[in-house]
Design a protein around this motif. Structure first.
Motif: not given
Length: 432
Positions: A281-303
């Motif tokens: 709903v704002g700048v803070v929440e958006t930046l937190e979303k960008l900093r806290n992507i679920p780790p399973e989505q950042l696994q190297e092969d799939a990412f």
């Protein structure tokens, strides 16, 4: 350059700070040297039984996208970015820079930042260990080498990352290539190149993920709030360590477009759907979303598969750069006057070094070995066979080879090349 790639597992590094400072040498580390397995992600160990030449850009790109084995990054990264060639031409230069006193202002600033670089890695645990001392010397050497730029805090984690994989001299020249060939202007005091690339990133995001773009515009979340840390540090402070290594493998091969692709994938993963935007709903929440992507989505092969599927080319970057640069110069007429030329990939760096070697053979005290390219000289037919229209019949084509240094010198205007100057021995004559 033929490299036999082998599977290699490293549980810890030799000569760690724990050994140098009397701490019990046994400590649980992961294969990258982080204490207690602090680097999340799956193992990158796998085998490749193939040899590849640097000129074969396609196969180099394919292999780098699959991931360079850990045991070979110390050899592959300097070859890809051209650091090895520069080091060979400047033997003894790094030792000279290392022994130089340096500017006290930069030394004090660097010393304040040293302990922040990978504090949970065994190489950088102790202030008196070889990791922190080596990092200090490397960054100080860069301020001596480029006094007009000095030191930028974002260079600290990049230099530390390089030192994890190779000796200090190789790491130094890799840092030089990153700062001057891949990302020119990123680490200068004005940081104009980062501002320009932030605008280019938003233009690409508008095309790739319009929903996320509209959300960022709505809440005034400018690219400098998140792109700066991503691009300046090459994501080494943002993503899991195994994923960072894969990004660097591709970055050294394919250039800055990899950073844009990674950033676009991250924004799409964080803000690419209505469900993900519900709580922003704002700048803070958006930046937190960008900093806290679920780790399973950042696994190297799939990412990395998503990264390489992202349709962003060097031509796209160049086109948007020209548009945004023109727009920025309306507000700041002198903007971008000092921006250097960015080379798109490893092949462009290789070609540039070959041309420089041709212009200045033996630069740096090394014996020049100019590569040979074909030279074709066309002899006109006898006078009685000449016609009004150009015709190749009756002409003799002489094909030989000459060093590229002759291209630089060239013939004077109006001078006919003689057989002595042609250096095309032996001749290959073909009659038509």
């Amino acid at each position: 350059v033929g490299l036999a790639l082998e599977h290699h597992e490293d549980s810890s590094s030799l000569g760690s700070d724990s050994e140098l400072n009397g701490v019990p040498p046994y400590r649980q580390t992961d294969r990258y040297g982080f204490i207690g397995g602090s680097s999340p992600g799956l193992s990158l160990g796998w085998a490749l039984g193939v040899s590849w030449p640097l000129r074969a850009l396609f196969w180099v790109k394919v292999l780098c996208r699959k991931g360079i084995p850990s045991s070979l990054r110390a050899r592959c990264w300097p070859l890809l970015c051209g650091a090895q060639a520069i080091m060979d031409r400047n033997q003894g230069k790094y030792q000279e820079l290392e022994e130089a006193p340096g500017t006290q202002q930069w030394l004090e600033t660097i010393e304040k930042d040293i302990h922040r670089q990978f504090p949970f890695h065994e190489m950088f645990l102790s202030p008196e260990g070889h990791g922190q001392r080596g990092l200090l010397q490397l960054l100080k050497a860069y301020t001596v080498y480029r006094p007009q730029e000095g030191y930028c805090q974002a260079q600290g984690p990049i230099a530390a990352m390089l030192l994890m994989h190779m000796p200090a001299e190789q790491a130094f020249w890799c840092l030089v290539q990153i700062s001057e060939r891949y990302l020119p202007g990123y680490y200068s005091p004005e940081m104009e190149a980062v501002l320009l690339d932030g605008e280019v990133f938003m233009a690409l995001l508008r095309r790739v993920c319009h929903r996320a773009y509209k959300h960022l515009q709505k809440h005034n979340v400018g690219p400098m709030l998140f792109v700066t840390e991503w691009f300046l540090c090459l994501f080494c402070r943002t993503l899991p360590f195994p994923t960072v290594l894969r990004i660097w493998d591709a970055f050294f091969s394919e250039g800055v477009k990899v950073l844009f692709r990674v950033g676009l994938v991250l924004v799409r993963l964080a803000l690419g759907s209505g469900e993900k935007l519900r709580d922003c709903v704002g700048v803070v929440e958006t930046l937190e979303k960008l900093r806290n992507i679920p780790p399973e989505q950042l696994q190297e092969d799939a990412f990395m598969a998503e990264v390489h599927d992202m349709a962003v080319s060097h031509r796209d970057l160049e086109r948007h750069c020209q548009v945004k640069l023109k727009k920025l110069r309306k507000d700041w007429p002198n903007f971008g006057q000092r921006l250097g030329q960015r080379l798109p990939n490893a092949k462009a760096i290789f070609d540039e070094q070959q041309l420089e070697e041709a212009r200045c053979p033996g630069k740096g005290g090394q014996t020049g070995s100019p590569f040979l390219i074909p030279e074709i000289v066309v002899d006109p037919p006898p006078r009685e066979q000449r016609r009004k229209k150009p015709d190749t019949r009756g002409k003799t084509f002489h094909m030989g080879q000459r060093p590229t240094s002759s291209l630089v010198q060239g013939h004077e205007e109006g001078e006919e090349p003689s057989h002595a100057r042609r250096k095309s021995t032996p001749y290959l004559e073909t009659y038509f």
